[in-house]
Design an enzyme around this catalytic site. Structure first.
Site, mmCIF file in Angstrom:
data_model
loop_
_atom_site.group_PDB
_atom_site.id
_atom_site.type_symbol
_atom_site.label_atom_id
_atom_site.label_comp_id
_atom_site.label_asym_id
_atom_site.label_seq_id
_atom_site.Cartn_x
_atom_site.Cartn_y
_atom_site.Cartn_z
ATOM 1 N N LYS A 180 0.832 -1.198 0.000
ATOM 2 C CA LYS A 180 0.000 0.000 0.000
ATOM 3 C C LYS A 180 0.868 1.250 0.000
ATOM 4 C CE LYS A 180 -3.529 2.642 2.496
ATOM 5 N NZ LYS A 180 -4.414 2.737 3.673
ATOM 6 N N GLU B 141 -10.393 12.244 10.792
ATOM 7 C CA GLU B 141 -9.530 11.168 11.297
ATOM 8 C C GLU B 141 -8.759 11.580 12.551
ATOM 9 O OE1 GLU B 141 -6.129 8.016 9.713
ATOM 10 O OE2 GLU B 141 -7.034 9.448 8.325
ATOM 11 N N GLU C 252 -7.373 -2.477 2.375
ATOM 12 C CA GLU C 252 -6.752 -1.207 2.756
ATOM 13 C C GLU C 252 -6.909 -0.968 4.253
ATOM 14 O OE1 GLU C 252 -7.085 3.519 1.518
ATOM 15 O OE2 GLU C 252 -8.119 2.022 0.297
ATOM 16 N N GLU D 173 -12.098 9.709 -6.531
ATOM 17 C CA GLU D 173 -12.132 9.787 -5.067
ATOM 18 C C GLU D 173 -11.458 11.065 -4.578
ATOM 19 O OE1 GLU D 173 -9.988 7.479 -1.404
ATOM 20 O OE2 GLU D 173 -11.083 6.203 -2.823
ATOM 21 N N LYS E 118 -13.171 14.176 -2.343
ATOM 22 C CA LYS E 118 -12.633 14.615 -1.060
ATOM 23 C C LYS E 118 -12.431 16.127 -0.979
ATOM 24 C CE LYS E 118 -10.576 10.213 0.272
ATOM 25 N NZ LYS E 118 -9.359 9.391 0.394
#
Length: 433
Positions: A194, A243, A287, A420, A424
């Protein structure tokens, strides 16, 4: 005026006190808009911090009487902190301390402010911080009085008007395709499963007051961390991030694995179907698992009794994410500096394994991340909390730069990941017209 008079009386009392270290005087005041009050002030740095959750306190910080420029200093500052008053530092760390190319921000900057405005529930207090040593008492009192005298009354924020701007993406889409192809190549995946690739979108010609933009943005991001840092008049970094990096309450630690994304469309039934699709999607589950595993591995030497919840869907205004909550107890003497070194940057913004992913980002991303995807927050002896600085914007004269990232793993498709990124930054683009 009555509040300032009351504080000056407390300062006069400190003239006859011989104690060294932090002293804090406070008074209750009335302020309607924290961001309106902050924008009216002339003292720098200017900082705003509100942790995720409507019940969390709001903080404004002005000025600086002490500064930490490296995580290793955090343990030192609290190791000898046995006073009744504990300092609160506000600030952040760059995504990559080796490449922190934002002038004025640095690889790490944590500020003990001269003035704090704090709202807990219905109560708002103005606090004035002083740091005494054996020789500076009169000078420190004079500096504090001057800072107090400089305070301006609350004023309305300038309106956020539609903007005209030209957008420039770095990388552009052809470069993005090349980067995604490199990360998803089988030989690369065998060693580095990743890498989180990012994009900056510069809106050239946009003239924006950062606190006006943040005020409008927070209305659409009530479930997010909301913060801003303006170390000097010409630039500011603001964010509404979903987050958490971690929250520490004494020895108890809260963190999370937030990775895996799908859009929302505004229709309840359709959003539920999209959430089910996210929960069942192998690429997004992979992920998230990579993030979980990395966090637990990094916490293992520092904690005990770690627990992990099953993945659930976190619903934001335009997006949905996979989220797992992690809790643990810290071993004695573990410091915030150790936690930051262990957890930052997480695989949700860097990749896994960390060093290999960071090496690819350093070598191939065409822009400087600076504090985007860094760790921003507040720390004290009792409680510390840091957010991962995603969903963020760097504001300079006539330019607003927006940032977004996407986790690239086996099966990632360049066009879908590019979309994506657009999702965002859609919130902020809509605010800017």
């Amino acid at each position: 005026m009555l509040a300032q008079t009351h504080i000056k009386e407390q300062l006069d009392a400190l003239r006859h006190d011989k104690a060294c270290g932090l002293a804090r005087v406070r008074v209750a005041i009335e302020v309607d808009s924290f961001l309106g009050w902050l924008n009216a002030q002339t003292l720098y740095p200017r900082i705003y911090w509100h942790a995720r959750g409507s019940d969390k306190p709001h903080y404004v910080a002005l000025g600086c009487i002490h500064e930490l420029t490296g995580p290793e200093q955090i343990q030192q500052i609290f190791a000898h902190d046995n006073q009744d008053e504990s300092p609160r530092y506000y600030g952040g760390l760059a995504f990559d301390p080796r490449q922190h190319d934002w002038q004025g921000f640095g690889p790490c900057r944590l500020v003990l402010p001269r003035i704090e405005l704090i709202r807990r529930g219905e109560c708002t207090h103005l606090c004035l911080n002083l740091w005494f040593d054996e020789h500076n008492r009169e000078a420190e009192l004079d500096s504090a009085i001057a800072a107090l005298a400089s305070l301006q009354p609350e004023a309305p924020l300038p309106p956020l008007l539609p903007q005209q701007w030209q957008r420039h993406d770095s990388p552009d889409f052809p470069q993005w395709q090349t980067l995604v192809a490199a990360v998803t190549a089988p030989d690369f995946q065998a060693q580095t499963p990743k890498v989180v690739l990012s994009r900056e979108s510069r809106l050239e010609g946009a003239r924006v007051n950062p606190w006006s933009l943040l005020a409008s943005w927070t209305l659409q991001a009530e479930e997010c961390f909301q913060f801003g840092f303006q170390f000097e008049p010409e630039q500011a970094f603001i964010a509404c991030s979903p987050e958490r990096l971690y929250r520490r309450e004494q020895r108890h630690l809260y963190t999370e694995a937030l990775a895996g994304t799908i859009r929302r469309c505004g229709d309840e039934a359709a959003d539920a179907q999209l959430a089910a699709e996210l929960m069942g999607d192998g690429k997004n589950r992979l992920e998230n698992r990579l993030v979980q595993a990395d966090i637990l591995q990094r916490l293992a030497p520092l904690t005990h009794d770690a627990t992990l919840t099953e993945p659930r869907v976190l619903k934001l205004r335009l997006l949905q994410h996979l989220k797992c909550d992690i809790e643990a107890e810290l071993h004695p003497a573990v410091s915030d500096g150790q936690l930051l070194a262990a957890l930052h940057p997480t695989p949700a913004v860097g990749g896994a394994p960390r060093e290999a992913a960071l090496r690819f980002i350093r070598d191939h991303e065409p822009h400087a991340r600076g504090w985007y995807a860094g760790a921003c927050g507040m720390l004290s002896r009792e409680t510390s909390e840091f957010s991962v600085a995603i969903r963020s914007a760097l504001i300079r004269p006539q330019t607003v730069t927006l940032f977004a990232g996407a986790g690239i793993v086996a099966g990632s498709e360049p066009a879908a990941e590019w979309a994506e990124l657009d999702n965002k930054i859609a919130n902020v683009l809509s605010l800017l017209g």
